[in-house]
Design a protein around this motif. Structure first.
Motif, PDB file in Angstrom:
ATOM      1  N   PRO A  27      17.749  47.102  29.347  1.00 41.32           N
ATOM      2  CA  PRO A  27      17.874  45.654  29.550  1.00 41.32           C
ATOM      3  C   PRO A  27      19.324  45.216  29.458  1.00 41.32           C
ATOM      4  N   PHE A  28      19.665  44.161  30.193  1.00 43.94           N
ATOM      5  CA  PHE A  28      21.040  43.674  30.193  1.00 43.94           C
ATOM      6  C   PHE A  28      21.067  42.179  30.444  1.00 43.94           C
ATOM      7  N   GLU A  29      22.204  41.587  30.140  1.00 46.75           N
ATOM      8  CA  GLU A  29      22.454  40.186  30.460  1.00 46.75           C
ATOM      9  C   GLU A  29      23.839  40.085  31.070  1.00 46.75           C
ATOM     10  N   THR A  30      24.058  39.012  31.831  1.00 43.18           N
ATOM     11  CA  THR A  30      25.355  38.799  32.478  1.00 43.18           C
ATOM     12  C   THR A  30      26.050  37.601  31.851  1.00 43.18           C
ATOM     13  N   LEU A  31      27.379  37.634  31.861  1.00 41.84           N
ATOM     14  CA  LEU A  31      28.188  36.547  31.312  1.00 41.84           C
ATOM     15  C   LEU A  31      29.619  36.720  31.785  1.00 41.84           C
ATOM     16  N   ALA A  32      30.460  35.713  31.524  1.00 46.51           N
ATOM     17  CA  ALA A  32      31.887  35.759  31.875  1.00 46.51           C
ATOM     18  C   ALA A  32      32.082  36.106  33.352  1.00 46.51           C
ATOM     19  N   VAL A  33      31.354  35.439  34.225  1.00 48.81           N
ATOM     20  CA  VAL A  33      31.410  35.569  35.675  1.00 48.81           C
ATOM     21  C   VAL A  33      30.771  36.877  36.143  1.00 48.81           C
ATOM     22  N   THR A  34      31.402  38.008  35.844  1.00 47.90           N
ATOM     23  CA  THR A  34      30.902  39.294  36.340  1.00 47.90           C
ATOM     24  C   THR A  34      30.568  40.274  35.224  1.00 47.90           C
ATOM     25  N   GLY A  35      30.718  39.873  33.976  1.00 42.88           N
ATOM     26  CA  GLY A  35      30.484  40.771  32.863  1.00 42.88           C
ATOM     27  C   GLY A  35      29.014  41.121  32.688  1.00 42.88           C
ATOM     28  N   VAL A  36      28.768  42.309  32.141  1.00 42.37           N
ATOM     29  CA  VAL A  36      27.413  42.795  31.898  1.00 42.37           C
ATOM     30  C   VAL A  36      27.362  43.409  30.499  1.00 42.37           C
ATOM     31  N   ILE A  37      26.340  43.044  29.728  1.00 44.63           N
ATOM     32  CA  ILE A  37      26.111  43.678  28.431  1.00 44.63           C
ATOM     33  C   ILE A  37      24.711  44.277  28.437  1.00 44.63           C
ATOM     34  N   GLY A  38      24.658  45.595  28.407  1.00 45.53           N
ATOM     35  CA  GLY A  38      23.380  46.298  28.281  1.00 45.53           C
ATOM     36  C   GLY A  38      23.079  46.567  26.820  1.00 45.53           C
ATOM     37  N   SER A  39      21.808  46.723  26.478  1.00 41.51           N
ATOM     38  CA  SER A  39      21.406  46.958  25.088  1.00 41.51           C
ATOM     39  C   SER A  39      20.392  48.094  25.033  1.00 41.51           C
ATOM     40  N   PRO A  41      34.814  42.177  32.546  1.00 41.71           N
ATOM     41  CA  PRO A  41      35.719  41.823  33.645  1.00 41.71           C
ATOM     42  C   PRO A  41      37.142  41.591  33.152  1.00 41.71           C
ATOM     43  N   SER A  42      38.070  41.647  34.068  1.00 47.94           N
ATOM     44  CA  SER A  42      39.412  41.084  33.942  1.00 47.94           C
ATOM     45  C   SER A  42      40.146  41.407  32.645  1.00 47.94           C
ATOM     46  N   GLU A  43      40.340  42.682  32.385  1.00 49.00           N
ATOM     47  CA  GLU A  43      41.216  43.055  31.274  1.00 49.00           C
ATOM     48  C   GLU A  43      42.677  42.833  31.634  1.00 49.00           C
ATOM     49  N   GLU A  44      43.004  42.968  32.908  1.00 55.01           N
ATOM     50  CA  GLU A  44      44.402  42.958  33.346  1.00 55.01           C
ATOM     51  C   GLU A  44      45.054  41.577  33.354  1.00 55.01           C
ATOM     52  N   PRO A  50      37.525  31.483  34.296  1.00 56.33           N
ATOM     53  CA  PRO A  50      36.848  30.184  34.255  1.00 56.33           C
ATOM     54  C   PRO A  50      37.336  29.314  33.113  1.00 56.33           C
ATOM     55  N   GLU A  51      38.007  29.912  32.131  1.00 52.20           N
ATOM     56  CA  GLU A  51      38.627  29.166  31.040  1.00 52.20           C
ATOM     57  C   GLU A  51      40.094  29.552  30.998  1.00 52.20           C
ATOM     58  N   LYS A  52      40.967  28.620  31.304  1.00 54.23           N
ATOM     59  CA  LYS A  52      42.392  28.893  31.487  1.00 54.23           C
ATOM     60  C   LYS A  52      42.973  29.667  30.303  1.00 54.23           C
ATOM     61  N   GLY A  53      43.693  30.726  30.637  1.00 51.18           N
ATOM     62  CA  GLY A  53      44.400  31.492  29.630  1.00 51.18           C
ATOM     63  C   GLY A  53      43.584  32.561  28.951  1.00 51.18           C
ATOM     64  N   LYS A  54      42.309  32.745  29.346  1.00 50.80           N
ATOM     65  CA  LYS A  54      41.445  33.688  28.638  1.00 50.80           C
ATOM     66  C   LYS A  54      41.047  34.851  29.543  1.00 50.80           C
ATOM     67  N   SER A  55      41.184  36.045  29.000  1.00 50.43           N
ATOM     68  CA  SER A  55      40.792  37.251  29.720  1.00 50.43           C
ATOM     69  C   SER A  55      39.296  37.494  29.562  1.00 50.43           C
ATOM     70  N   GLY A  56      38.806  38.523  30.259  1.00 49.09           N
ATOM     71  CA  GLY A  56      37.396  38.856  30.169  1.00 49.09           C
ATOM     72  C   GLY A  56      36.974  39.244  28.763  1.00 49.09           C
ATOM     73  N   GLY A  57      37.796  40.050  28.096  1.00 49.45           N
ATOM     74  CA  GLY A  57      37.473  40.461  26.735  1.00 49.45           C
ATOM     75  C   GLY A  57      37.412  39.297  25.776  1.00 49.45           C
ATOM     76  N   GLN A  58      38.348  38.361  25.912  1.00 43.11           N
ATOM     77  CA  GLN A  58      38.345  37.190  25.033  1.00 43.11           C
ATOM     78  C   GLN A  58      37.092  36.353  25.256  1.00 43.11           C
ATOM     79  N   LEU A  59      36.698  36.163  26.511  1.00 42.99           N
ATOM     80  CA  LEU A  59      35.502  35.377  26.803  1.00 42.99           C
ATOM     81  C   LEU A  59      34.249  36.032  26.216  1.00 42.99           C
ATOM     82  N   ILE A  60      34.151  37.349  26.341  1.00 37.80           N
ATOM     83  CA  ILE A  60      32.972  38.036  25.814  1.00 37.80           C
ATOM     84  C   ILE A  60      32.926  37.954  24.294  1.00 37.80           C
ATOM     85  N   VAL A  61      34.057  38.157  23.642  1.00 34.11           N
ATOM     86  CA  VAL A  61      34.093  38.050  22.179  1.00 34.11           C
ATOM     87  C   VAL A  61      33.729  36.638  21.734  1.00 34.11           C
TER      88      VAL A  61
END
Length: 388
Positions: A43-55, A125-128, A134-145
């Motif tokens: 099972p998985f969920e999506t977030l941060a535009v293209t991010g995926v978290i499987g469990s 998404p978007s480590e680089e 979608p939130e100015k100044g925030k990378s994919g990792g920051q959004l997921i955290v």
């Protein structure tokens, strides 16, 4: 790991390499990840535009995070590989196609391994960078955290392929291992006019030059005990180029980097004080905008110790080597500030190509490292579950 799985992972890696996608645009990459997780009944969920978290949950027990990044870079590939990027000016020049592939492989192993707990599979998404965030100044990792989805996790584990480290070796550095990094823009506004009447102008080009030179003394006077750099990477004027017109303004872009977070904060304070002094001295205005900030990546020695058996079993005794700190950013840092974490470099050198590092158009990564990475993530997750 059986040969069938390895061959499948190599096919996935080459498909990803053929079709790289920039940060927050990893739509096809994300779809492939979701397809593979669905096929494994994870099972998985999506977030941060293209991010995926499987469990993967089996019984009751602690939660562990495994993370891979998915985005590519705006680089025109020059490797000559049969599966070189077909996308114009986009390349997996940092090996994130390898990271995504390795985590899918770890998921396949974990699905069949006995344990009591939960493994969160984070395809980020978007480590680089954060240009399309979608939130100015925030990378994919920051959004997921910041989503709170990982707040119950006891530890996080990440890998990064290293094109100059031989396959079969792995590198690490405990403590603050990678830098605090701020990307910034300065907008200097003066008073334009005739190049022959300097008494009537406030020259923003002169101010920019003074800032570039004076800023280096901040590093030399305040960072002698800690690695740091203040680099200016771009300069332009707010008016078309002219030999006899002083422009109204200039724009500087750059990067402030320091390993130690206290040193970083001191340097940032001193830099902003310098800018205020320049405003007073020259009668100009200077706007400082922080475009992005990654904190230093904090590797936990306790997590490294808990993984010592996995080091020996998967990589080999004496083959996990402690290295030096690096003045580069990595948004795994946001995970490392939320929970105890470790981030390793996985040897991925291609014999004969030992001169091109990450982000270079000719950098290559050895697919022979995939089994090491897959086993290390899977067995590392289990070791952390048992010891948490």
């Amino acid at each position: 790991m059986d040969q069938h799985l390895l061959e499948k992972l190599i096919r996935i890696r080459r498909q990803l390499h053929l079709h790289p996608e920039l940060g927050f645009r990893e739509f096809n990459t994300s779809a492939l990840v979701q397809q593979e997780l669905h096929a494994m009944d994870i099972p998985f969920e999506t977030l941060a535009v293209t991010g995926v978290i499987g469990s993967i949950t089996k019984g009751t027990g602690p939660e562990i995070v495994l993370r891979a990044d998915m985005d590519a870079l705006p680089v025109r590939e020059e490797t000559g590989l049969d599966f070189s990027s077909v996308e114009e000016q986009v390349m997996h020049a940092c090996g994130h196609d390898m990271h995504t592939t390795i985590l899918l492989g770890a998921a396949a192993l974990l699905k069949e391994m006995p344990f009591e707990g939960t493994v969160k599979l984070v395809f980020q998404p978007s480590e680089e960078g954060n240009e399309r965030s979608p939130e100015k100044g925030k990378s994919g990792g920051q959004l997921i955290v910041e989503s709170g989805k990982l707040n119950n996790a006891k530890a996080a584990l990440g890998l990064h392929v290293h094109p100059l480290l031989p396959v079969g070796l792995m590198g690490f550095r405990n403590g603050e291992a990678l830098a605090n990094v701020c990307s910034f823009t300065l907008r200097i506004t003066g008073k334009g006019g005739h190049a022959g009447s300097l008494e009537h102008v406030i020259d923003p080009v002169l101010v920019a030059g003074q800032i570039i030179v004076a800023a280096q003394s901040i590093i030399s006077h305040n960072a002698t005990l800690q690695s740091a750099v203040l680099a200016f990477t771009h300069m332009e004027t707010t008016a078309p180029p002219s030999h006899n017109v002083i422009p109204q303004g200039t724009v500087l872009q750059g990067s402030l980097r320091a390993i130690n977070i206290d040193t970083y904060n001191l340097l940032l304070e001193k830099f902003q004080q310098l800018l205020k002094g320049m405003e007073t001295s020259y009668g100009c205005s200077i706007e400082f905008e922080q475009i992005a900030y990654y904190p230093s990546l904090l590797n936990d020695a306790g997590i490294h110790h808990k993984l010592s058996g996995v080091h020996d079993d998967v990589i080999g005794k004496g083959k996990v080597l402690e290295g030096t700190v690096h003045l580069v950013a990595e948004d795994f840092a946001f995970y490392s500030r939320l929970m105890p974490s470790q981030f390793y470099y996985l040897g991925a050198q291609v014999p004969g190509n030992d001169q091109y590092f990450l982000h270079h158009p000719k950098v290559t990564f050895n697919e022979a490292c995939i089994p090491y990475g897959v086993r290390f993530l899977a067995e590392g997750a289990l070791a952390l579950i048992k010891s948490s």
